[in-house]
Design a protein around this motif. Structure first.
Motif, mmCIF file in Angstrom:
data_model
loop_
_atom_site.group_PDB
_atom_site.id
_atom_site.type_symbol
_atom_site.label_atom_id
_atom_site.label_comp_id
_atom_site.label_asym_id
_atom_site.label_seq_id
_atom_site.Cartn_x
_atom_site.Cartn_y
_atom_site.Cartn_z
ATOM 1 N N VAL A 160 0.852 -1.193 0.000
ATOM 2 C CA VAL A 160 0.000 0.000 0.000
ATOM 3 C C VAL A 160 0.885 1.240 0.000
ATOM 4 O O VAL A 160 1.854 1.327 0.760
ATOM 5 C CB VAL A 160 -0.932 0.049 1.233
ATOM 6 C CG1 VAL A 160 -1.816 1.294 1.184
ATOM 7 C CG2 VAL A 160 -1.787 -1.207 1.323
ATOM 8 N N ILE A 161 0.553 2.196 -0.855
ATOM 9 C CA ILE A 161 1.161 3.526 -0.805
ATOM 10 C C ILE A 161 0.073 4.505 -0.387
ATOM 11 O O ILE A 161 -0.987 4.574 -1.005
ATOM 12 C CB ILE A 161 1.733 3.955 -2.164
ATOM 13 C CG1 ILE A 161 2.897 3.028 -2.580
ATOM 14 C CG2 ILE A 161 2.223 5.399 -2.108
ATOM 15 C CD1 ILE A 161 3.458 3.342 -3.964
ATOM 16 N N TYR A 162 0.329 5.232 0.691
ATOM 17 C CA TYR A 162 -0.578 6.299 1.114
ATOM 18 C C TYR A 162 0.208 7.600 1.074
ATOM 19 O O TYR A 162 1.275 7.703 1.693
ATOM 20 C CB TYR A 162 -1.102 6.067 2.534
ATOM 21 C CG TYR A 162 -1.936 7.230 3.036
ATOM 22 C CD1 TYR A 162 -3.315 7.234 2.915
ATOM 23 C CD2 TYR A 162 -1.320 8.342 3.608
ATOM 24 C CE1 TYR A 162 -4.074 8.307 3.345
ATOM 25 C CE2 TYR A 162 -2.080 9.424 4.039
ATOM 26 C CZ TYR A 162 -3.448 9.401 3.908
ATOM 27 O OH TYR A 162 -4.192 10.480 4.328
ATOM 28 N N GLY A 211 -10.649 -5.680 -11.797
ATOM 29 C CA GLY A 211 -10.964 -7.088 -11.593
ATOM 30 C C GLY A 211 -10.492 -7.528 -10.220
ATOM 31 O O GLY A 211 -9.502 -7.030 -9.686
ATOM 32 N N GLY A 212 -11.196 -8.453 -9.632
ATOM 33 C CA GLY A 212 -10.799 -8.919 -8.309
ATOM 34 C C GLY A 212 -11.279 -7.968 -7.215
ATOM 35 O O GLY A 212 -11.860 -6.919 -7.472
ATOM 36 N N THR A 213 -11.016 -8.357 -5.977
ATOM 37 C CA THR A 213 -11.428 -7.573 -4.816
ATOM 38 C C THR A 213 -10.193 -7.076 -4.082
ATOM 39 O O THR A 213 -9.374 -7.870 -3.623
ATOM 40 C CB THR A 213 -12.297 -8.418 -3.867
ATOM 41 O OG1 THR A 213 -13.429 -8.920 -4.593
ATOM 42 C CG2 THR A 213 -12.783 -7.586 -2.695
ATOM 43 N N TYR A 214 -10.057 -5.777 -3.975
ATOM 44 C CA TYR A 214 -8.886 -5.164 -3.347
ATOM 45 C C TYR A 214 -9.261 -4.283 -2.161
ATOM 46 O O TYR A 214 -8.386 -3.831 -1.426
ATOM 47 C CB TYR A 214 -8.106 -4.336 -4.373
ATOM 48 C CG TYR A 214 -7.609 -5.177 -5.515
ATOM 49 C CD1 TYR A 214 -6.413 -5.870 -5.421
ATOM 50 C CD2 TYR A 214 -8.361 -5.332 -6.686
ATOM 51 C CE1 TYR A 214 -5.960 -6.674 -6.456
ATOM 52 C CE2 TYR A 214 -7.921 -6.134 -7.722
ATOM 53 C CZ TYR A 214 -6.722 -6.794 -7.605
ATOM 54 O OH TYR A 214 -6.290 -7.592 -8.635
ATOM 55 N N CYS A 248 -7.969 -1.182 2.563
ATOM 56 C CA CYS A 248 -7.240 -1.943 1.537
ATOM 57 C C CYS A 248 -6.972 -3.359 2.034
ATOM 58 O O CYS A 248 -6.473 -3.553 3.144
ATOM 59 C CB CYS A 248 -5.903 -1.272 1.214
ATOM 60 S SG CYS A 248 -6.058 0.429 0.687
ATOM 61 N N ILE A 249 -7.281 -4.328 1.214
ATOM 62 C CA ILE A 249 -6.965 -5.713 1.566
ATOM 63 C C ILE A 249 -5.457 -5.916 1.439
ATOM 64 O O ILE A 249 -4.879 -5.708 0.375
ATOM 65 C CB ILE A 249 -7.713 -6.695 0.654
ATOM 66 C CG1 ILE A 249 -9.223 -6.576 0.879
ATOM 67 C CG2 ILE A 249 -7.244 -8.131 0.887
ATOM 68 C CD1 ILE A 249 -10.058 -7.429 -0.059
ATOM 69 N N HIS A 250 -4.818 -6.276 2.538
ATOM 70 C CA HIS A 250 -3.384 -6.497 2.532
ATOM 71 C C HIS A 250 -3.029 -7.461 3.658
ATOM 72 O O HIS A 250 -3.782 -7.582 4.626
ATOM 73 C CB HIS A 250 -2.618 -5.174 2.695
ATOM 74 C CG HIS A 250 -2.919 -4.452 3.975
ATOM 75 N ND1 HIS A 250 -3.822 -3.411 4.054
ATOM 76 C CD2 HIS A 250 -2.459 -4.616 5.233
ATOM 77 C CE1 HIS A 250 -3.894 -2.968 5.293
ATOM 78 N NE2 HIS A 250 -3.082 -3.691 6.029
ATOM 79 N N PRO A 251 -1.900 -8.140 3.556
ATOM 80 C CA PRO A 251 -1.507 -9.071 4.622
ATOM 81 C C PRO A 251 -1.119 -8.318 5.881
ATOM 82 O O PRO A 251 -0.795 -7.126 5.844
ATOM 83 C CB PRO A 251 -0.301 -9.809 4.022
ATOM 84 C CG PRO A 251 0.245 -8.871 2.997
ATOM 85 C CD PRO A 251 -0.937 -8.137 2.431
ATOM 86 N N LYS A 252 -1.125 -9.010 7.015
ATOM 87 C CA LYS A 252 -0.790 -8.365 8.287
ATOM 88 C C LYS A 252 0.698 -8.049 8.422
ATOM 89 O O LYS A 252 1.094 -7.399 9.388
ATOM 90 C CB LYS A 252 -1.254 -9.239 9.458
ATOM 91 C CG LYS A 252 -2.765 -9.219 9.667
ATOM 92 C CD LYS A 252 -3.155 -9.934 10.952
ATOM 93 C CE LYS A 252 -4.649 -9.850 11.198
ATOM 94 N NZ LYS A 252 -5.034 -10.504 12.464
ATOM 95 N N ASP A 253 1.506 -8.510 7.454
ATOM 96 C CA ASP A 253 2.925 -8.133 7.455
ATOM 97 C C ASP A 253 3.228 -7.217 6.260
ATOM 98 O O ASP A 253 4.339 -7.194 5.743
ATOM 99 C CB ASP A 253 3.824 -9.362 7.437
ATOM 100 C CG ASP A 253 3.623 -10.212 6.184
ATOM 101 O OD1 ASP A 253 2.653 -9.961 5.433
ATOM 102 O OD2 ASP A 253 4.442 -11.130 5.960
ATOM 103 N N ALA A 254 2.226 -6.459 5.845
ATOM 104 C CA ALA A 254 2.343 -5.617 4.651
ATOM 105 C C ALA A 254 3.418 -4.551 4.805
ATOM 106 O O ALA A 254 3.754 -4.118 5.913
ATOM 107 C CB ALA A 254 1.001 -4.950 4.351
ATOM 108 N N VAL A 255 3.958 -4.105 3.656
ATOM 109 C CA VAL A 255 4.856 -2.958 3.591
ATOM 110 C C VAL A 255 4.027 -1.768 3.114
ATOM 111 O O VAL A 255 3.399 -1.823 2.048
ATOM 112 C CB VAL A 255 6.029 -3.214 2.629
ATOM 113 C CG1 VAL A 255 6.898 -1.956 2.490
ATOM 114 C CG2 VAL A 255 6.870 -4.386 3.115
ATOM 115 N N ILE A 256 4.033 -0.698 3.895
ATOM 116 C CA ILE A 256 3.220 0.483 3.603
ATOM 117 C C ILE A 256 4.148 1.690 3.477
ATOM 118 O O ILE A 256 4.925 1.983 4.383
ATOM 119 C CB ILE A 256 2.158 0.701 4.695
ATOM 120 C CG1 ILE A 256 1.204 -0.503 4.722
ATOM 121 C CG2 ILE A 256 1.398 2.001 4.463
ATOM 122 C CD1 ILE A 256 0.254 -0.525 5.881
#
Length: 558
Positions: free
Chosen positions: A93-95, A202-205, A362-370
Motif C-alpha cells: 500500500v502507498i498512502y 478485476g478482483g477484490t482489493y 485496503c486488503i493487505h496481509p498483516k505483514d504488509a509494507v506500507i
C-alpha cells in the motif's frame, strides 16, 4: 517557465512546432512541462543517491521479531530512486498526502514557493507529482493499492494524471468530511477533501468495514411494492428452526401451497417459518432460495410478540464513497493530537483515524509494507503501528520526507519515537513496540574513471543492500566483507576485487542456516565468474554495483 516567443522563428522552425503540436495526443492531460531543473535534479548532477544510517536515531525493541520500520530523510525523489532498487514490486500500500497547491505558498518548486500569481502553478504541480508517481508505481505489488489525498485545488487534475499513469487500474474517489465547521471560501465553505483509491481492475482489493452500530433487520420483505410472494416466487420457502436456532432451508413452495400462518409447528420441535405478515399476507424473503445459504451465518431467530421472526444481523458492509464521522476531524485528531506529541507546529496534519481507515480499507496481509513518501508529521506511521496494536499484525512502514523547517528531525521522528515508546496521555494509541531505522540520502559523485566510481558506490551501498534484503544486524566485519543477519536470513557483502578472502567468507556462511545472499563486487557488467563460486551451495549470488546502476540508468541520465 516563461511564455514562448515565436516572433524570431523561421518557417522551418515554425513548421516543426506545428508538426509536434499536431502529433501529440488529442485527449488526455496535457501540461507545459517544466524545463528548469528541480532542486533535487541539481543536487544529483553527476552523482547518484545512496543511504546512510543515523545510528543515534535508531530505535530498537528487546523483541527482535518486531517489525523494522524505515524513515528516510531527504528529497522524496531521491528516496524513491533508492527504493526502486530496494523495494521494486514489494510494496502493498502507498498512502500519500502531497502538497495541495492551494496558492498559499504551501509548497516549493525549484526552491521557490508557489502562489496564486504563478500562471503555471498547475503545470508545475503536475510536473512535480508526475515525476514522483512514475517512480512510485514501480514499487507496488501487482495487487498493490495507491491512496492519494487531495482537495478541490487539484482534484480534477490529479484524477486525470492517475488515469494516465495507471491505465489498467480502477480509480475511485472517496469524499471525507475532515472539517465539519468548514473553511470559508469565496462562495462555499469547504468541509471535505478527497482520497483517490487506485487498484487493479478485476478482483477484490477493498475490504468490508465492520459496523457494530447497525441493528438487525427483518429478512421478510416489508416494502409496499414488490414485497409480495408473486413479485419473486423463488423467494417464498420455509426456514427450519429448532430451539430458536436456524437448522436449514426448505424448497421453494409450489404455487398451490398457501400456509395460513408464519410459524408452522412440526414434529420433533421443528418450526417452519414462512414470510407471512401479521395480516396473513404472503410476502417474500429478501433473498432467493439459491442465495440464502450464502448469508446463513448472518441470520438469527428471535421471538417478537409471541412469533418467531428471522432477522439478518449484518456486520460487514462495503465502504461507502462518502465518509462522515467525528473521528475524521483533522483539527481534533490531527492538529491537536500532533501538538501533544511535538513542540514544533505542523500545518494541517491528517486525522489519525482517517489514515487508519484508508489503510484498513485496503486488503493487505498483516505483514504488509506500507509506504508514505510525503510523510509530514508521521501520521501514516502512527496509523500503521495502531493497526498492528489492534490486530497483532507486523506491518512495516517506510516514510520519506525532507527536513525543511525541521519536518523530519523535529516533527516526524519525535512523534514516531513517542508512538513506539509510549505517551502518558495517550496509552491506548501509543506504546507500540517496534524497531526504527533512520537514514539520510547522500550522493556518490561520478568522475571520468568509471572503475573508481564503481568501487566507491560499492563501498557506500551497504545500507541499501540491508534495506533490500530486510537484514540489518551486523555479526561480522572485516576489511573485505561484512555479514548481517535477521531471523533466518543472512546477508553478506564482499567489497574487494581481491578474492583471497572469499574462501574464509564461504566457511563463515556454511556455518549459517536459512536463506543466504551474497552481494559481490565486480567490474564486469555480465556478473560474477562461475568458477569462483562453483562450490557455493544454498547461497544466492548478486553482482554489485551493476544491479544498482541498472536501476539508476532508468531514472537518471548518466
Amino acid at each position: 517557465m516563461a511564455n514562448k516567443d515565436y516572433s524570431n522563428l523561421n518557417k522551418e522552425e515554425l513548421l516543426k512546432i506545428v508538426e509536434k503540436l499536431d502529433a501529440r495526443k488529442k485527449y488526455g492531460l496535457i501540461w507545459d512541462e517544466e524545463k528548469v531543473k528541480e532542486q533535487f535534479e541539481k543536487d544529483a548532477e553527476n552523482a547518484l543517491p545512496v543511504l546512510k544510517e543515523i545510528i543515534s536515531k535508531k530505535i530498537t525493541d528487546k523483541d527482535s521479531s518486531k517489525p523494522v520500520n524505515i524513515l528516510i530523510e531527504g528529497d522524496n525523489y531521491h528516496a524513491l530512486s533508492v527504493l526502486n532498487f530496494t523495494h521494486q514490486g514489494k510494496v502493498d500500500v502507498i498512502y500519500i498526502d502531497p502538497p495541495y497547491n492551494t496558492g498559499s505558498k504551501d509548497w516549493k518548486y525549484n526552491n521557490d514557493y508557489i502562489d496564486d500569481t504563478d500562471v503555471f502553478k498547475h503545470s508545475k504541480w503536475l510536473s512535480f507529482m508526475n515525476k514522483r508517481l512514475v517512480l512510485a508505481r514501480n514499487l507496488l505489488k501487482d495487487t498493490g493499492v495507491l491512496i492519494c489525498t487531495i482537495d478541490e485545488n487539484e482534484h480534477a487534475t490529479l484524477g486525470m494524471l492517475l488515469a494516465e499513469l495507471f491505465p489498467n487500474h480502477e480509480i475511485v474517489c472517496v469524499t471525507i468530511t475532515h472539517n465539519p465547521g468548514g473553511i470559508q471560501g469565496k462562495n462555499f465553505s469547504y468541509c471535505h477533501e478527497y482520497a483517490y483509491f487506485v487498484h487493479p481492475k478485476g478482483g477484490t482489493y477493498i475490504s468490508n468495514v465492520k459496523r457494530e452500530d447497525v441493528a438487525p433487520t427483518p429478512l421478510r420483505d416489508w416494502g409496499k411494492e414488490n414485497s409480495k410472494r408473486e413479485g419473486a416466487k423463488n423467494c417464498f420457502y420455509p426456514i427450519f428452526v429448532k430451539d430458536n436456532m436456524i437448522i436449514g432451508f426448505g424448497d421453494v413452495c409450489k404455487e398451490g401451497f398457501h400456509p395460513k400462518i408464519a410459524n408452522v409447528h412440526k414434529k420433533d420441535g421443528v418450526i417452519e417459518i414462512y414470510p407471512i405478515d401479521k395480516n396473513g399476507v404472503e410476502r417474500k424473503w429478501r433473498f432467493s432460495r439459491q442465495s440464502i445459504e450464502g448469508i446463513k451465518d448472518e441470520l438469527i431467530c428471535q421471538n417478537i410478540r409471541e412469533e418467531l421472526v428471522i432477522l439478518r444481523d449484518k456486520r460487514d458492509f462495503r465502504w461507502k464513497t462518502v465518509w462522515t464521522d467525528a473521528k475524521y476531524n483533522a483539527n481534533v485528531y490531527g492538529t491537536q493530537l500532533v501538538n501533544k506529541f511535538v513542540k514544533t507546529r505542523f500545518p494541517f496534519p491528517k486525522s489519525l483515524y482517517a489514515v487508519e481507515d484508508c489503510l484498513k480499507a485496503c486488503i493487505h496481509p498483516k505483514d504488509a509494507v506500507i509506504l508514505d513518501f510525503f510523510a509530514g508529521s508521521g501520521t501514516t506511521a502512527h496509523a500503521v503501528l495502531l493497526l498492528n496494536k489492534k490486530d497483532g499484525g507486523k506491518r512495516k512502514f517506510i516514510l520519506c520526507t525532507n527536513n525543511e523547517n525541521g519536518i523530519a528531525e523535529d516533527i516526524c521522528y519525535p512523534r514516531v519515537k513517542k508512538v513506539i515508546g509510549g505517551h502518558k496521555d495517550f496509552p491506548d494509541i501509543t506504546g507500540i513496540p517496534s524497531h526504527l531505522k533512520y537514514f539520510k540520502t547522500k550522493f556518490v559523485k561520478k568522475n571520468t574513471n568509471g572503475d573508481d566510481f564503481k568501487t566507491r558506490i560499492t563501498h557506500e551501498c551497504t545500507e541499501m543492500l540491508c534495506l533490500r534484503e530486510g537484514v540489518f544486524d551486523e555479526v561480522k566485519k572485516t576489511d573485505q566483507y561484512r555479514i548481517f543477519q535477521q531471523g533466518n536470513k543472512t546477508l553478506a557483502v564482499y567489497y574487494s576485487l581481491d578474492r583471497k578472502t572469499l574462501p574464509t567468507l564461504k566457511k563463515e556462511l556454511e556455518k549459517m542456516d536459512g536463506e543466504k545472499t551474497l552481494y559481490c563486487f565486480t567490474l564486469d557488467a555480465t556478473g560474477l565468474s562461475k568458477t569462483e563460486f562453483a562450490n557455493w551451495h544454498r547461497v544466492t549470488l548478486e553482482p554489485i554495483p551493476q544491479k544498482i546502476l541498472d536501476v539508476y540508468k532508468q531514472i537518471y541520465e548518466y
